[in-house]
Design a protein around this motif. Sequence first.
Motif, mmCIF file in Angstrom:
data_model
loop_
_atom_site.group_PDB
_atom_site.id
_atom_site.type_symbol
_atom_site.label_atom_id
_atom_site.label_comp_id
_atom_site.label_asym_id
_atom_site.label_seq_id
_atom_site.Cartn_x
_atom_site.Cartn_y
_atom_site.Cartn_z
ATOM 1 N N MET A 534 -46.158 4.161 -12.780
ATOM 2 C CA MET A 534 -45.381 3.032 -13.279
ATOM 3 C C MET A 534 -44.466 3.651 -14.354
ATOM 4 O O MET A 534 -44.528 4.738 -14.336
ATOM 5 C CB MET A 534 -46.141 1.704 -13.771
ATOM 6 C CG MET A 534 -47.118 2.189 -14.857
ATOM 7 S SD MET A 534 -46.246 2.204 -16.703
ATOM 8 C CE MET A 534 -46.160 0.685 -16.759
ATOM 9 N N ALA A 535 -43.504 2.784 -14.886
ATOM 10 C CA ALA A 535 -42.742 3.253 -15.815
ATOM 11 C C ALA A 535 -42.401 2.307 -17.111
ATOM 12 O O ALA A 535 -42.604 1.198 -16.828
ATOM 13 C CB ALA A 535 -41.044 3.391 -15.066
ATOM 14 N N PHE A 536 -42.237 2.748 -18.098
ATOM 15 C CA PHE A 536 -41.725 2.017 -19.292
ATOM 16 C C PHE A 536 -40.405 2.013 -19.656
ATOM 17 O O PHE A 536 -39.967 3.041 -19.381
ATOM 18 C CB PHE A 536 -42.545 2.544 -20.466
ATOM 19 C CG PHE A 536 -43.879 2.232 -20.610
ATOM 20 C CD1 PHE A 536 -44.711 1.258 -20.955
ATOM 21 C CD2 PHE A 536 -44.903 3.274 -20.152
ATOM 22 C CE1 PHE A 536 -45.865 0.875 -21.086
ATOM 23 C CE2 PHE A 536 -46.509 3.307 -20.113
ATOM 24 C CZ PHE A 536 -46.826 1.878 -20.289
ATOM 25 N N VAL A 537 -39.678 0.815 -19.905
ATOM 26 C CA VAL A 537 -38.494 0.934 -20.381
ATOM 27 C C VAL A 537 -38.429 0.833 -21.961
ATOM 28 O O VAL A 537 -38.978 -0.116 -22.447
ATOM 29 C CB VAL A 537 -37.661 -0.228 -19.655
ATOM 30 C CG1 VAL A 537 -36.353 -0.131 -20.478
ATOM 31 C CG2 VAL A 537 -37.389 0.139 -18.232
ATOM 32 N N VAL A 538 -38.036 1.602 -22.605
ATOM 33 C CA VAL A 538 -38.177 1.383 -24.141
ATOM 34 C C VAL A 538 -36.884 1.289 -24.432
ATOM 35 O O VAL A 538 -35.746 2.107 -24.260
ATOM 36 C CB VAL A 538 -38.397 3.007 -24.724
ATOM 37 C CG1 VAL A 538 -38.671 2.618 -26.289
ATOM 38 C CG2 VAL A 538 -39.874 3.242 -24.475
ATOM 39 N N GLU A 539 -36.671 0.196 -25.392
ATOM 40 C CA GLU A 539 -34.969 -0.435 -25.756
ATOM 41 C C GLU A 539 -34.523 0.435 -26.771
ATOM 42 O O GLU A 539 -35.293 1.210 -27.358
ATOM 43 C CB GLU A 539 -35.236 -1.744 -26.241
ATOM 44 C CG GLU A 539 -35.900 -2.926 -25.167
ATOM 45 C CD GLU A 539 -34.711 -3.043 -24.140
ATOM 46 O OE1 GLU A 539 -33.694 -2.693 -24.016
ATOM 47 O OE2 GLU A 539 -35.196 -3.910 -23.359
ATOM 48 N N ASN A 540 -33.194 0.434 -26.722
ATOM 49 C CA ASN A 540 -32.598 1.044 -27.889
ATOM 50 C C ASN A 540 -32.859 0.483 -29.203
ATOM 51 O O ASN A 540 -33.215 -0.568 -29.170
ATOM 52 C CB ASN A 540 -31.153 1.453 -27.869
ATOM 53 C CG ASN A 540 -30.510 1.855 -26.478
ATOM 54 O OD1 ASN A 540 -31.226 3.048 -26.183
ATOM 55 N ND2 ASN A 540 -29.392 1.476 -26.039
ATOM 56 N N GLY A 541 -32.864 1.423 -30.339
ATOM 57 C CA GLY A 541 -32.947 0.860 -31.592
ATOM 58 C C GLY A 541 -31.609 0.579 -32.236
ATOM 59 O O GLY A 541 -30.547 0.469 -31.519
ATOM 60 N N LYS A 542 -31.650 0.136 -33.429
ATOM 61 C CA LYS A 542 -30.316 -0.236 -34.119
ATOM 62 C C LYS A 542 -29.869 0.668 -34.866
ATOM 63 O O LYS A 542 -28.436 0.687 -35.259
ATOM 64 C CB LYS A 542 -30.609 -1.371 -35.120
ATOM 65 C CG LYS A 542 -31.224 -2.651 -34.312
ATOM 66 C CD LYS A 542 -31.389 -3.786 -35.227
ATOM 67 C CE LYS A 542 -32.096 -5.095 -34.621
ATOM 68 N NZ LYS A 542 -32.244 -6.123 -35.510
#
Length: 558
Positions: A534-542
């Motif tokens: 499976m895969a994780f999508v890690v969002e961008n930070g600020k």
Amino acid sequence: MVFRFLVMMLVAALLWKPSLVESRIRHYKFTVVKKNTSKLCASKPIITVNGKFPGPTLYAREDDTVVVRVVNHVKDNVTFHWHGIRQLRTGWADGPAYITQCPIQTGQSYIYNFTLTGQRGTLLWHAHINWQRATVHGAIVILPKRGVPYPFPKPDKEEIIVFGEWWKSDVEMVINQAMKLGQPPNVSDAHTINGQTGPAPNCSSKGYTMYVESGKTYLLRIVNAAVNEELFFKIAGHQMTIVEVDATYTKPFRTDTIFIGPGQTTNALLKADRKIGNYQIAISPFMDTIVATDSQTATATLRYNGTLSAAASSPTTLTTMPSKNATKVTTNFMDSLRSLNSRKYPANVPKTIDHSLLLAIGVGVNPCGTCVNGSRVVADINNVTFVMPTTAILQAHYYNVSGVYTDDFPGNPPVPYNYTGSPPTNMQTTNGTKVYRLGYNSTVQIVLQGTAIIAPESHPTHLHGFNFYVVGKGIGNYDPKNDPKSFNLVDPIERNTISVPTGGWTAIRFRADNPGVWFLHCHLEIHTTWGLKMAFVVENGKGPNQSILPPPSDLPKC
């Protein structure tokens, strides 16, 4: 004279060793070619890097930038994964096909560019498409920064030892035939140590020889590049001191047997303190259930300098390997691993958790109208058999391309059951390209729960993009109320690949501080092929340095 000078400079570059003049940028060229082999169990053409098996070792220092230009001269598509490199914001260089990049096609090239931020030790690189990593793999040596010593006695010399598996027939044909039939593939015909099997049935290899001098200490950089098997490693008559695993320092401990899963690395100090002579080096498989393995033992030789010139025919001190189902040996080894947790190398274990996931992993059966028995063996996480997309997920995420994946991967099994007991009546899984979304800098706990739907077995599981802390493990079903009471949150071992015990569970923790798309999968290649991924999508930070970097201009297209 100018021509001669340029030739000398070129030769010096090709023969670069870490003792020579340092540079902050390391340039390598990987040319993917087929080469015929004649010194192993069968003569056949294999896919290699620069014609070598194993491939060339990458040398660099902590915080260096590595630039590898890959040129594909074979008919197969290729990609490369730098196993254990965190790839901070540079997921475009991570390498798993159709996860972070489209493959490099025949006649094309691609430049992998990444920085070794805060990492030092031994890792590996390998192909990350189909089963190419059977022959396309090598070591990565990351030296400490200049002037920074090892946190253990300085060795007199270092030795790289790479384990592998060997098939007499073409490995891609092996897995393609198995997938067509819906059945498990043939196991490998032999194991290898630095590309050689040692004496084995129908194999001509004499085996690798390591030369040592009495009284000196050697740092063994041990890499398991095997495709489907966890391995035991021993050197007759010698103890080893473990000082690092997966490029993270450990509290030292002595052992005569190392347990190492595919994708894992181990650094061990070896003191040449025995009488002059020959000593057997050996690897053999671990499997404590009914699953078939290649039961061949690969051997090599540790030879003391000063041994008589007739050493090749003189007696060799032999070693006795653990039985194939020696669970106690593996448990003792893994339980002995602890993070160094010093002031300079602390164990920053997340104490509070934002995402708590239970991932039930295992093997099941789905209907298959074209398969020989009307069914196909599959693997899954939380009842989802992962379907590889035809566009890389990272590209779809970065450019907001819809229809490539969905972000509804279940964080818990959809229907709980007795995971390590009697299997459910319906063993069929669902198919999908699903990811799990994480906010930047969130903390994550994953309990990897083994299952027994067909047969329980150990699962060496690898997470891309992060190191994680192994805070707990046990046999049977994970108990969310009582098991966390015994978690080690002080000095748990830090890794990038961990074996989930047969019929048991392992709990890991990490901080999602690396934006991008990151693969999680069993590092038994057959299970990855069957869909245990499976895969994780890690969002961008600020913040200004908390977003994925733009893709390189030469990123391959699908």
